[in-house]
Design a protein around this motif. Sequence first.
Motif, PDB file in Angstrom:
ATOM      1  N   TYR A  98       4.616  -1.086   9.054  1.00 24.18           N
ATOM      2  CA  TYR A  98       5.728  -1.713   9.768  1.00 24.18           C
ATOM      3  C   TYR A  98       6.881  -0.717   9.685  1.00 24.18           C
ATOM      4  N   GLN A  99       6.965   0.156  10.662  1.00 27.90           N
ATOM      5  CA  GLN A  99       7.958   1.228  10.649  1.00 27.90           C
ATOM      6  C   GLN A  99       9.244   0.753  11.301  1.00 27.90           C
ATOM      7  N   LYS A 100      10.362   0.946  10.589  1.00 32.01           N
ATOM      8  CA  LYS A 100      11.686   0.623  11.129  1.00 32.01           C
ATOM      9  C   LYS A 100      12.314   1.884  11.720  1.00 32.01           C
ATOM     10  N   LYS A 101      13.353   1.675  12.541  1.00 33.76           N
ATOM     11  CA  LYS A 101      14.059   2.844  13.086  1.00 33.76           C
ATOM     12  C   LYS A 101      14.506   3.739  11.928  1.00 33.76           C
ATOM     13  N   HIS A 102      14.480   5.007  12.142  1.00 35.89           N
ATOM     14  CA  HIS A 102      14.866   6.072  11.218  1.00 35.89           C
ATOM     15  C   HIS A 102      13.798   6.376  10.167  1.00 35.89           C
ATOM     16  N   GLU A 103      12.783   5.528   9.990  1.00 33.50           N
ATOM     17  CA  GLU A 103      11.708   5.831   9.052  1.00 33.50           C
ATOM     18  C   GLU A 103      10.727   6.789   9.731  1.00 33.50           C
ATOM     19  N   PHE A 104       9.906   7.471   8.913  1.00 32.55           N
ATOM     20  CA  PHE A 104       8.986   8.460   9.467  1.00 32.55           C
ATOM     21  C   PHE A 104       7.828   8.711   8.514  1.00 32.55           C
ATOM     22  N   ASN A 105       6.806   9.346   9.034  1.00 37.25           N
ATOM     23  CA  ASN A 105       5.680   9.821   8.243  1.00 37.25           C
ATOM     24  C   ASN A 105       5.731  11.342   8.269  1.00 37.25           C
ATOM     25  N   PRO A 106       5.921  11.998   7.127  1.00 38.78           N
ATOM     26  CA  PRO A 106       5.943  13.464   7.120  1.00 38.78           C
ATOM     27  C   PRO A 106       4.554  14.021   7.404  1.00 38.78           C
TER      28      PRO A 106
ATOM     29  N   PHE B 138       0.843  -1.198   0.000  1.00 40.36           N
ATOM     30  CA  PHE B 138       0.000   0.000   0.000  1.00 40.36           C
ATOM     31  C   PHE B 138       0.880   1.251   0.000  1.00 40.36           C
ATOM     32  N   THR B 139       2.189   1.044  -0.066  1.00 43.24           N
ATOM     33  CA  THR B 139       3.162   2.123   0.080  1.00 43.24           C
ATOM     34  C   THR B 139       2.950   3.251  -0.923  1.00 43.24           C
ATOM     35  N   GLU B 140       2.621   2.905  -2.175  1.00 42.70           N
ATOM     36  CA  GLU B 140       2.480   3.935  -3.211  1.00 42.70           C
ATOM     37  C   GLU B 140       1.278   4.845  -2.969  1.00 42.70           C
ATOM     38  N   LYS B 141       0.354   4.452  -2.101  1.00 44.39           N
ATOM     39  CA  LYS B 141      -0.838   5.262  -1.836  1.00 44.39           C
ATOM     40  C   LYS B 141      -0.733   6.066  -0.547  1.00 44.39           C
ATOM     41  N   LEU B 142       0.379   5.914   0.171  1.00 43.23           N
ATOM     42  CA  LEU B 142       0.523   6.566   1.474  1.00 43.23           C
ATOM     43  C   LEU B 142       1.660   7.577   1.464  1.00 43.23           C
ATOM     44  N   ALA B 143       1.630   8.480   2.429  1.00 40.47           N
ATOM     45  CA  ALA B 143       2.604   9.568   2.498  1.00 40.47           C
ATOM     46  C   ALA B 143       3.927   9.166   3.141  1.00 40.47           C
ATOM     47  N   GLY B 144       3.953   8.048   3.824  1.00 39.88           N
ATOM     48  CA  GLY B 144       5.084   7.707   4.666  1.00 39.88           C
ATOM     49  C   GLY B 144       6.387   7.424   3.955  1.00 39.88           C
ATOM     50  N   ASN B 145       7.461   7.698   4.651  1.00 37.50           N
ATOM     51  CA  ASN B 145       8.796   7.267   4.258  1.00 37.50           C
ATOM     52  C   ASN B 145       9.052   5.965   5.007  1.00 37.50           C
ATOM     53  N   ILE B 146       8.181   5.002   4.695  1.00 36.16           N
ATOM     54  CA  ILE B 146       8.171   3.697   5.355  1.00 36.16           C
ATOM     55  C   ILE B 146       8.131   2.650   4.249  1.00 36.16           C
ATOM     56  N   ALA B 147       9.054   1.710   4.282  1.00 35.15           N
ATOM     57  CA  ALA B 147       9.172   0.719   3.208  1.00 35.15           C
ATOM     58  C   ALA B 147       8.056  -0.319   3.231  1.00 35.15           C
ATOM     59  N   GLU B 148       7.542  -0.657   4.415  1.00 37.99           N
ATOM     60  CA  GLU B 148       6.566  -1.742   4.515  1.00 37.99           C
ATOM     61  C   GLU B 148       5.215  -1.236   5.033  1.00 37.99           C
ATOM     62  N   GLU B 149       4.314  -0.984   4.088  1.00 40.26           N
ATOM     63  CA  GLU B 149       2.949  -0.557   4.381  1.00 40.26           C
ATOM     64  C   GLU B 149       2.033  -1.438   3.537  1.00 40.26           C
ATOM     65  N   TYR B 150       1.054  -2.080   4.188  1.00 40.64           N
ATOM     66  CA  TYR B 150       0.257  -3.086   3.494  1.00 40.64           C
ATOM     67  C   TYR B 150      -1.245  -2.831   3.641  1.00 40.64           C
ATOM     68  N   ASN B 151      -1.965  -3.120   2.571  1.00 37.79           N
ATOM     69  CA  ASN B 151      -3.405  -2.927   2.491  1.00 37.79           C
ATOM     70  C   ASN B 151      -4.140  -3.936   3.369  1.00 37.79           C
ATOM     71  N   LEU B 152      -5.106  -3.438   4.137  1.00 33.12           N
ATOM     72  CA  LEU B 152      -5.965  -4.285   4.966  1.00 33.12           C
ATOM     73  C   LEU B 152      -7.442  -4.120   4.608  1.00 33.12           C
ATOM     74  N   ASP B 153      -7.747  -3.567   3.432  1.00 32.93           N
ATOM     75  CA  ASP B 153      -9.137  -3.311   3.057  1.00 32.93           C
ATOM     76  C   ASP B 153     -10.054  -4.527   3.206  1.00 32.93           C
ATOM     77  N   PRO B 154      -9.606  -5.742   2.862  1.00 32.72           N
ATOM     78  CA  PRO B 154     -10.509  -6.882   3.021  1.00 32.72           C
ATOM     79  C   PRO B 154     -10.900  -7.165   4.484  1.00 32.72           C
ATOM     80  N   TYR B 155     -10.213  -6.532   5.433  1.00 31.14           N
ATOM     81  CA  TYR B 155     -10.440  -6.834   6.850  1.00 31.14           C
ATOM     82  C   TYR B 155     -11.042  -5.667   7.637  1.00 31.14           C
ATOM     83  N   VAL B 156     -11.600  -4.673   6.941  1.00 33.16           N
ATOM     84  CA  VAL B 156     -12.169  -3.527   7.668  1.00 33.16           C
ATOM     85  C   VAL B 156     -13.258  -3.959   8.649  1.00 33.16           C
TER      86      VAL B 156
END
Length: 192
Positions: free
Chosen positions: A87-95, A27-45
Amino acid sequence: MLIVPFTLPDDLFLKLKEVIKDTRVSFTEKLAGNIAEEYNLDPYVGVVESFLQDVINKDQVLSRRLESMEILNKNVPLRLTNMWVNYQKKHEFNPAHKHSGIFSFVIFVKIPFDMEEQRKISPCVYDKENKAGCLEFLYPYHSVIDRVTIAADRTYEKRGIIFPADLVHCVYPFYGTDEYRITVSGNFKLFV
């Protein structure tokens, strides 16, 4: 300030943790974060939707805000339309960013640090406003930008917050551990 805290019941928290274990649709391409691992959970809302709707309906300020929105008619339902896990790792951030919809939420699934520890090991150790690992909301107040900082550490696990989707916020990087900071977020929209 419309930031409403909540705590997930144990059974719901365990179910949410199970759902995110095997989810790996990026889901990374749809989010603002400087976070490598972001995953879609839409099927589980549906896992958290009714619980979070109850939180919104029981809070007087949030429910009044919702009632004040006259969209077509009063029977337009509020629905959780998208959800994701970070899944945010050290040094990653959300602007600084905001979300779409009416309300958004963050659930703190795993926070691998405590704030006192972060303040000691952060590169800004001498800064009196050390924000390492914090979530911060930014809002205009009398022509200045004011802030509400949430020092979310391991004591926040199983807890969360609901806030207006258009409230600008950011997440600062953390330091000193190779474990992930795991959060689940999503947006409520009026479903026409």
